[in-house]
Design a protein around this motif. Structure first.
Motif, PDB file in Angstrom:
ATOM      1  N   PHE A 104       0.786  -1.103  -0.052  1.00 29.10           N
ATOM      2  CA  PHE A 104      -0.152   0.086   0.048  1.00 29.10           C
ATOM      3  C   PHE A 104       0.897   1.195  -0.197  1.00 29.10           C
ATOM      4  O   PHE A 104       1.980   1.208   0.403  1.00 29.10           O
ATOM      5  CB  PHE A 104      -1.021  -0.060   1.309  1.00 29.10           C
ATOM      6  CG  PHE A 104      -1.814  -1.074   1.149  1.00 29.10           C
ATOM      7  CD1 PHE A 104      -3.372  -0.739   0.787  1.00 29.10           C
ATOM      8  CD2 PHE A 104      -1.671  -2.379   1.452  1.00 29.10           C
ATOM      9  CE1 PHE A 104      -4.422  -1.705   0.566  1.00 29.10           C
ATOM     10  CE2 PHE A 104      -2.465  -3.286   1.379  1.00 29.10           C
ATOM     11  CZ  PHE A 104      -3.824  -3.069   1.206  1.00 29.10           C
ATOM     12  N   ASN A 160      -7.092   5.383   9.970  1.00 30.89           N
ATOM     13  CA  ASN A 160      -6.622   4.802   8.690  1.00 30.89           C
ATOM     14  C   ASN A 160      -7.403   3.427   8.334  1.00 30.89           C
ATOM     15  O   ASN A 160      -7.575   2.658   9.236  1.00 30.89           O
ATOM     16  CB  ASN A 160      -5.060   4.526   8.406  1.00 30.89           C
ATOM     17  CG  ASN A 160      -4.225   5.672   8.608  1.00 30.89           C
ATOM     18  OD1 ASN A 160      -4.376   6.536   7.792  1.00 30.89           O
ATOM     19  ND2 ASN A 160      -3.606   5.904   9.759  1.00 30.89           N
ATOM     20  N   SER A 162      -8.708   1.116   5.171  1.00 29.22           N
ATOM     21  CA  SER A 162      -8.698   0.631   3.724  1.00 29.22           C
ATOM     22  C   SER A 162      -9.551  -0.797   3.501  1.00 29.22           C
ATOM     23  O   SER A 162      -9.670  -1.766   4.371  1.00 29.22           O
ATOM     24  CB  SER A 162      -7.310  -0.099   3.339  1.00 29.22           C
ATOM     25  OG  SER A 162      -6.613   1.198   3.113  1.00 29.22           O
ATOM     26  N   PHE A 181      -8.447  -2.603  -4.109  1.00 29.39           N
ATOM     27  CA  PHE A 181      -8.847  -2.135  -3.075  1.00 29.39           C
ATOM     28  C   PHE A 181      -9.201  -0.376  -3.418  1.00 29.39           C
ATOM     29  O   PHE A 181      -8.764   0.224  -4.297  1.00 29.39           O
ATOM     30  CB  PHE A 181      -7.795  -1.709  -2.176  1.00 29.39           C
ATOM     31  CG  PHE A 181      -7.473  -2.705  -1.146  1.00 29.39           C
ATOM     32  CD1 PHE A 181      -8.095  -2.801   0.266  1.00 29.39           C
ATOM     33  CD2 PHE A 181      -6.666  -4.001  -1.589  1.00 29.39           C
ATOM     34  CE1 PHE A 181      -7.900  -3.790   1.142  1.00 29.39           C
ATOM     35  CE2 PHE A 181      -6.666  -5.121  -0.873  1.00 29.39           C
ATOM     36  CZ  PHE A 181      -7.000  -5.129   0.799  1.00 29.39           C
ATOM     37  N   ASP A 183      -9.759   3.670  -2.332  1.00 25.42           N
ATOM     38  CA  ASP A 183      -8.982   4.588  -1.734  1.00 25.42           C
ATOM     39  C   ASP A 183      -8.980   4.514  -0.129  1.00 25.42           C
ATOM     40  O   ASP A 183     -10.210   4.381   0.467  1.00 25.42           O
ATOM     41  CB  ASP A 183      -9.135   5.900  -2.169  1.00 25.42           C
ATOM     42  CG  ASP A 183      -8.667   6.209  -3.744  1.00 25.42           C
ATOM     43  OD1 ASP A 183      -7.938   5.269  -4.091  1.00 25.42           O
ATOM     44  OD2 ASP A 183      -9.412   7.053  -4.383  1.00 25.42           O
ATOM     45  N   LYS A 184      -8.044   4.903   0.542  1.00 19.94           N
ATOM     46  CA  LYS A 184      -7.843   4.916   2.166  1.00 19.94           C
ATOM     47  C   LYS A 184      -8.923   5.609   2.354  1.00 19.94           C
ATOM     48  O   LYS A 184      -8.985   6.860   1.830  1.00 19.94           O
ATOM     49  CB  LYS A 184      -6.368   5.328   2.547  1.00 19.94           C
ATOM     50  CG  LYS A 184      -6.291   5.085   4.051  1.00 19.94           C
ATOM     51  CD  LYS A 184      -5.167   5.669   4.521  1.00 19.94           C
ATOM     52  CE  LYS A 184      -5.027   7.147   4.508  1.00 19.94           C
ATOM     53  NZ  LYS A 184      -3.862   7.806   5.220  1.00 19.94           N
TER      54      LYS A 184
END
Length: 705
Positions: A104, A160, A162, A181, A183-184
């Motif tokens: 990541f 944070n 994900s 995935f 976006d965070k």
């Protein structure tokens, strides 16, 4: 000190009668997670200069999930110039399948975000990466790199999260990339406040939904919040445990929750804001108490499911812990009061705990550097407790688990994996697995699914010339759990057991000590250089035995002893290093000879105080007589004699062996003339062994006058 005994022996004949099932742990597979040219992040260096709190960050926390035959693990990439969040996956259904890894863009932000801002160089071991896979929509969820941060100080990194796109958890290895995935995010649910969160965990329910938990606040002053994911989104945060109470009850929870056998359990200790003060708080250093609660359903909000205490009485959320135990709804014990030795008893680690399928409850904690075990058998209403012995150490950050009616815990002792187990509702711990890898490990996290145990480890490279860095290899081990009857000798197989403290004679100054981990509750606790212990004991069945000395040796690879058995000296015998004074392992000499009647064993210590002795076991290897070769169909006469012995038997091709009382073979050959002439030998006692062509063995003590 125990008095020296003038003449004591113990001879035990063990059988398989009423043997109890024992947990068996079998290593199926061991693989390397990280590539050869990379490793997991480790905070090398000096506390408060290079890191805060602990050096450990990979693996750490709720970092393993195994579901549908796939293993998922999180880590941070080493070294400190990299620090990227990593996710690795392995298909356990396919033999020799590789680990595939996603890197990541997010990098560990360090203590208070100083690595992100470039204002310092310290890592923070609190910033773990929790993972959970929802099987409702096959999504991967990771909550990571947080330690009570505010939005104002770290607007893009205070929280944070994900999450993968739907139906991406089990894609092919080729498709398992960062592209699966989203976006965070800095939230689970838009509009909720996720500031000042720490210690994330993600638990999966039987229906595939997820429960996230985290602490809001700080040490001694925080609340436990939870949220539920149902496949379409997360609920709002709801309050499970209220720690931000008026003084002196302000506290924070140290522990966690798990789904076990269809229920959701919580087990924890409490850290009060005024810990370390006997005048204004509960009088304990750091953590105190053991607490327990559960619900039969999936906790989706604060009021949606009914919670219960250890006695199955309904309780209301949020849980509010109180220094006064009569007002505390979920406290089950206070180890500091029961086993503390200091003015302010100290417990720094979270408790380890489990509940078996039959309802046995087990907690392990540590008070003033001693391991403590609280347990309640199925159907019981009160807890028992013990301290010391083979009770596992919860500070290894392992957890205790259950399999059928066994409770077990994973530990690292001397760099190698060990598993200790006890029957449920008991404190009868045994080591049921010892790793023998050449690789030594530093720390681990574990995960259990059915009859499988998965252990995720970082290599201990500190003794390697190139191993002092901040990037270290990561490994994954897969075990199968099963049951078998305890490994006891076959019926009528002789085993002689000599407890170490029951010596016949000894040097002055040898000290006998108590230890619950020892077989007889006592050990030789102080055994100094050139001191000796001597044991005289009777043998009913002479023959060939294996000699095993069970001893603890915590510190030395060169612990040695001289061992003399019936006059035969075995010099500088290495005593197995156990890395723990409560772990007793065997040092073995194979194929020694014991004669009928009195035998003597003499132990001489060569490395002062390097070992502590538990017992000696002598296990018969050679069957001494059979139904086809015994005293009814063989005669040796006269006995005693002047050295000439007549042998009367109908068996053909009989071999003989004459053995001294020291165990040395003096003469051997074929019995051709039904007579043996030993008149050239000195007067005394000897052992004559006869072997027939069908491998039957007969042994007889003979005397030359």
């Amino acid at each position: 000190m125990k008095k020296l005994l003038t003449f004591i022996f113990i001879v035990g004949f063990l059988t398989t009668i009423n043997a109890q099932d024992e947990l068996v742990v079998t290593l199926d597979n061991a693989t390397k997670v990280s590539k050869d040219d990379e490793g997991g992040l480790f905070f090398a260096g000096t506390r408060n200069v290079n890191f805060r709190f602990s050096q450990r960050i990979s693996p750490h926390g709720d970092c393993v999930d195994v579901i549908n035959g796939y293993a998922f693990v999180t880590w941070y990439k080493g070294g400190m110039d990299k620090r990227n969040l990593m996710l690795s996956r392995k298909n356990l259904n396919v033999e020799n399948s590789p680990w595939v890894t996603i890197e990541f863009p997010h990098r560990h932000i360090g203590q208070g975000g100083e690595l992100l801002r470039g204002t310092g160089i310290r890592g923070d071991s609190h910033n773990t990466a929790a993972i959970g896979v929802s099987t409702i929509d096959n999504t991967i969820h990771i909550i990571y790199d947080l330690h009570a941060y505010s939005r104002s100080s770290l607007p893009n990194d205070f929280f944070n999260y994900s999450v993968s796109k739907k139906d991406m958890a089990f894609v092919s290895d080729e498709d398992f990339t960062i592209d699966i995935f989203e976006d965070k995010k800095t939230f689970l649910r838009s509009g909720q406040n996720y500031e000042r969160m720490t210690y994330p965990m993600i638990h999966r329910a039987d229906d595939g939904s997820l429960v996230a938990r985290y602490r809001r606040g700080g040490s001694g002053n925080g609340d436990i919040l939870m949220a539920h994911y149902n496949g379409t989104g997360w609920t709002s945060n709801w309050l499970f445990q209220d720690g931000t109470l008026p003084q002196p009850n302000r506290n924070s929870l140290y522990g966690g929750e798990r789904f076990i056998n269809g229920k959701f359990y919580a087990g924890f200790s409490i850290r009060y804001a005024t810990n370390n003060s006997s005048s204004t708080s509960n009088g304990f250093s750091l953590n105190s108490g053991l607490y327990y609660a559960y619900t039969n359903g999936i906790p989706r909000n604060q009021s949606g499911t009914q919670w219960f205490d250890v006695n199955d009485k309904p309780i209301s959320l949020p849980i509010r812990n109180n220094i006064n135990p009569t007002l505390d709804p979920v406290q089950i014990g206070q180890p500091g009061d029961d086993f503390g030795t200091a003015t302010l008893p100290r417990t720094s680690a979270d408790p380890s705990w489990t509940v078996t399928k039959n309802g046995a409850i087990h907690f392990i904690t540590r008070v003033d550097n001693r391991n403590v075990h609280y347990y309640r058998a199925p159907g019981a209403t009160t807890f028992s407790s013990n301290v010391g012995g083979l009770i596992p150490n919860p500070e290894v950050r392992g957890e205790i688990y259950s399999y059928k009616d066994h409770v077990y815990m994973v530990e690292i002792i001397g760099g190698r994996l060990h598993v200790k187990s006890t029957p449920e509702g008991q404190n009868d711990w045994k080591i049921v697995y010892r790793g023998n890898e050449t690789i030594l490990f530093d720390h681990f996290d574990a995960f259990v699914e059915g009859d499988k145990l998965y252990v995720y480890l970082m290599e201990d490279t500190r003794n390697n010339r190139v191993g002092e860095g901040d990037s270290r290899p990561l490994y994954f081990q897969e075990f199968t759990l099963s049951e078998t009857e305890e490994d006891t000798p076959e019926e009528n197989q002789a085993t002689i057991v000599l407890e170490a403290e029951n010596f016949t004679s000894a040097t002055e100054g040898v000290v006998v000590s108590n230890n619950d981990a020892a077989s007889g509750g006592q050990i030789i606790g102080e055994f100094r250089s050139n001191q000796f212990l001597e044991y005289r004991f009777q043998v009913e069945e002479p023959g060939t035995y294996d000699f095993s000395l069970f001893a603890a040796n915590r510190n030395r690879d060169d612990s040695i002893m001289d061992i003399e058995i019936n006059g035969t000296l075995f010099s500088t015998v290495n005593i197995t290093r156990t890395f723990d004074w409560n772990v007793y392992q065997a040092s073995t000499i194979s194929n020694i000879t014991l004669i009928g009647g009195e035998n003597t064993i003499r132990l001489v210590q060569k490395r002062s105080l390097s070992s502590r002795l538990d017992r000696i076991e002598l296990r018969l290897k050679t069957v001494l007589s059979t139904s086809v070769f015994n005293e009814e169909n063989i005669a040796i006469y006269p006995n005693p004699s002047n050295g000439i012995f007549n042998i009367n038997t109908n068996f053909q091709n009989v071999k003989y062996e004459l053995i001294s009382v020291q165990g040395r073979t003096l003469e051997q050959g074929s019995l051709d003339k039904k007579q043996l002439d030993f008149s050239n030998l000195a007067k005394g006692i000897y052992l004559l062994r006869l072997n027939s062509e069908n491998n039957a063995t007969f042994m007889k003590r003979i005397v030359i006058e």
